[in-house]
Design a protein around this motif. Structure first.
Motif, PDB file in Angstrom:
ATOM      1  N   THR A  63      -1.060  -3.830  13.428  1.00 24.49           N
ATOM      2  CA  THR A  63      -0.286  -3.890  12.180  1.00 24.49           C
ATOM      3  C   THR A  63      -0.267  -5.268  11.516  1.00 24.49           C
ATOM      4  O   THR A  63      -0.002  -5.359  10.323  1.00 24.49           O
ATOM      5  CB  THR A  63       1.169  -3.442  12.397  1.00 24.49           C
TER       6      THR A  63
ATOM      7  N   ALA B 231      -2.519  -6.065   8.353  1.00 28.49           N
ATOM      8  CA  ALA B 231      -2.280  -5.328   7.112  1.00 28.49           C
ATOM      9  C   ALA B 231      -1.617  -6.190   6.037  1.00 28.49           C
ATOM     10  O   ALA B 231      -1.479  -5.747   4.906  1.00 28.49           O
ATOM     11  CB  ALA B 231      -1.418  -4.101   7.397  1.00 28.49           C
ATOM     12  N   HIS B 232      -1.192  -7.384   6.401  1.00 28.89           N
ATOM     13  CA  HIS B 232      -0.484  -8.255   5.454  1.00 28.89           C
ATOM     14  C   HIS B 232      -1.209  -9.581   5.298  1.00 28.89           C
ATOM     15  O   HIS B 232      -1.881 -10.043   6.223  1.00 28.89           O
ATOM     16  CB  HIS B 232       0.944  -8.521   5.931  1.00 28.89           C
ATOM     17  N   ARG B 233      -1.007 -10.194   4.159  1.00 25.99           N
ATOM     18  CA  ARG B 233      -1.496 -11.551   3.912  1.00 25.99           C
ATOM     19  C   ARG B 233      -0.321 -12.489   4.116  1.00 25.99           C
ATOM     20  O   ARG B 233       0.521 -12.659   3.230  1.00 25.99           O
ATOM     21  CB  ARG B 233      -2.010 -11.646   2.480  1.00 25.99           C
ATOM     22  N   TRP B 234      -0.227 -13.053   5.306  1.00 28.59           N
ATOM     23  CA  TRP B 234       0.930 -13.840   5.713  1.00 28.59           C
ATOM     24  C   TRP B 234       0.954 -15.180   4.967  1.00 28.59           C
ATOM     25  O   TRP B 234      -0.090 -15.796   4.766  1.00 28.59           O
ATOM     26  CB  TRP B 234       0.908 -14.052   7.225  1.00 28.59           C
TER      27      TRP B 234
ATOM     28  N   THR C 168       6.926  -4.764  11.385  1.00 29.77           N
ATOM     29  CA  THR C 168       5.987  -5.651  10.688  1.00 29.77           C
ATOM     30  C   THR C 168       6.326  -5.830   9.211  1.00 29.77           C
ATOM     31  O   THR C 168       6.367  -6.954   8.711  1.00 29.77           O
ATOM     32  CB  THR C 168       4.545  -5.131  10.829  1.00 29.77           C
ATOM     33  N   ALA C 169       6.566  -4.746   8.501  1.00 29.79           N
ATOM     34  CA  ALA C 169       6.849  -4.831   7.062  1.00 29.79           C
ATOM     35  C   ALA C 169       8.143  -5.602   6.797  1.00 29.79           C
ATOM     36  O   ALA C 169       8.211  -6.399   5.856  1.00 29.79           O
ATOM     37  CB  ALA C 169       6.917  -3.441   6.442  1.00 29.79           C
TER      38      ALA C 169
ATOM     39  N   PHE D 224       7.473  -9.321   7.349  1.00 33.33           N
ATOM     40  CA  PHE D 224       6.724  -9.866   6.211  1.00 33.33           C
ATOM     41  C   PHE D 224       7.651 -10.104   5.022  1.00 33.33           C
ATOM     42  O   PHE D 224       7.616 -11.155   4.387  1.00 33.33           O
ATOM     43  CB  PHE D 224       5.587  -8.912   5.821  1.00 33.33           C
ATOM     44  N   GLU D 225       8.485  -9.127   4.729  1.00 26.92           N
ATOM     45  CA  GLU D 225       9.415  -9.236   3.595  1.00 26.92           C
ATOM     46  C   GLU D 225      10.397 -10.396   3.780  1.00 26.92           C
ATOM     47  O   GLU D 225      10.618 -11.186   2.859  1.00 26.92           O
ATOM     48  CB  GLU D 225      10.170  -7.915   3.444  1.00 26.92           C
TER      49      GLU D 225
ATOM     50  N   ALA E 222       8.566 -13.818   3.541  1.00 27.94           N
ATOM     51  CA  ALA E 222       8.257 -14.131   2.146  1.00 27.94           C
ATOM     52  C   ALA E 222       9.511 -14.592   1.406  1.00 27.94           C
ATOM     53  O   ALA E 222       9.460 -15.540   0.605  1.00 27.94           O
ATOM     54  CB  ALA E 222       7.645 -12.913   1.454  1.00 27.94           C
TER      55      ALA E 222
END
Length: 141
Positions: free
Chosen positions: A74, A77-80, A122-123, A126-127, A130
């Motif tokens: 997982t 799936a994100h651009r950290w 994970t999501a 990430f949120e 950010a």
């Protein structure tokens, strides 16, 4: 199988004592966030989840990074944002994992895995990361 329904109270990859290196991307992916930023993100996710964030490992030497253990497959799936690094199954991405009890220096659990929360979401991570980066939220309270 959905990770939130894991029947095992303790993952097989958690050592019985001390600590052990585990290859990222097999049992979990990891997001490494160094220094005060890692501590702040850990604080924010702990507050948001009412202290049920899933496994967060803290290193007490060197840069003093915080490792957020997320479900395998997982993290990519994100651009950290800058300051965070996704550790996935490639070459030499290893993460130190402490035992749940006893002497584990220089590693410890900021948040332990449970059967209900076997991984950090994970999501959500990430949120929150950010938001902390964008808002320039000051040091840990």
């Amino acid at each position: 199988m959905e990770p939130k329904n894991s029947p095992a109270p303790v993952h097989s990859w958690i050592p019985a004592s001390g600590h052990a290196l585990r290859h990222a991307g097999i049992h979990f992916d990891a997001i490494r966030i160094p220094g005060i930023l890692g501590e702040q993100v850990a604080y924010e996710i702990m507050q948001f989840t009412d202290f049920r964030a899933g496994p967060i490992v803290r290193s007490r030497i060197g840069v003093r990074s915080v490792y957020f253990l997320v479900p395998p497959g997982t993290a990519g799936a994100h651009r950290w944002p800058a300051g965070a690094e996704a550790l996935v199954r490639k070459g030499s991405d290893f993460v130190g994992v402490p035992a749940l009890h006893g002497l584990t220096y220089p590693l410890d659990w900021r948040s332990r895995p449970t059967a209900q929360d076997p991984f950090v979401e994970t999501a959500l991570l990430f949120e929150l990361l950010a938001k902390v980066v964008a808002d320039g939220i000051p040091a840990v309270r």
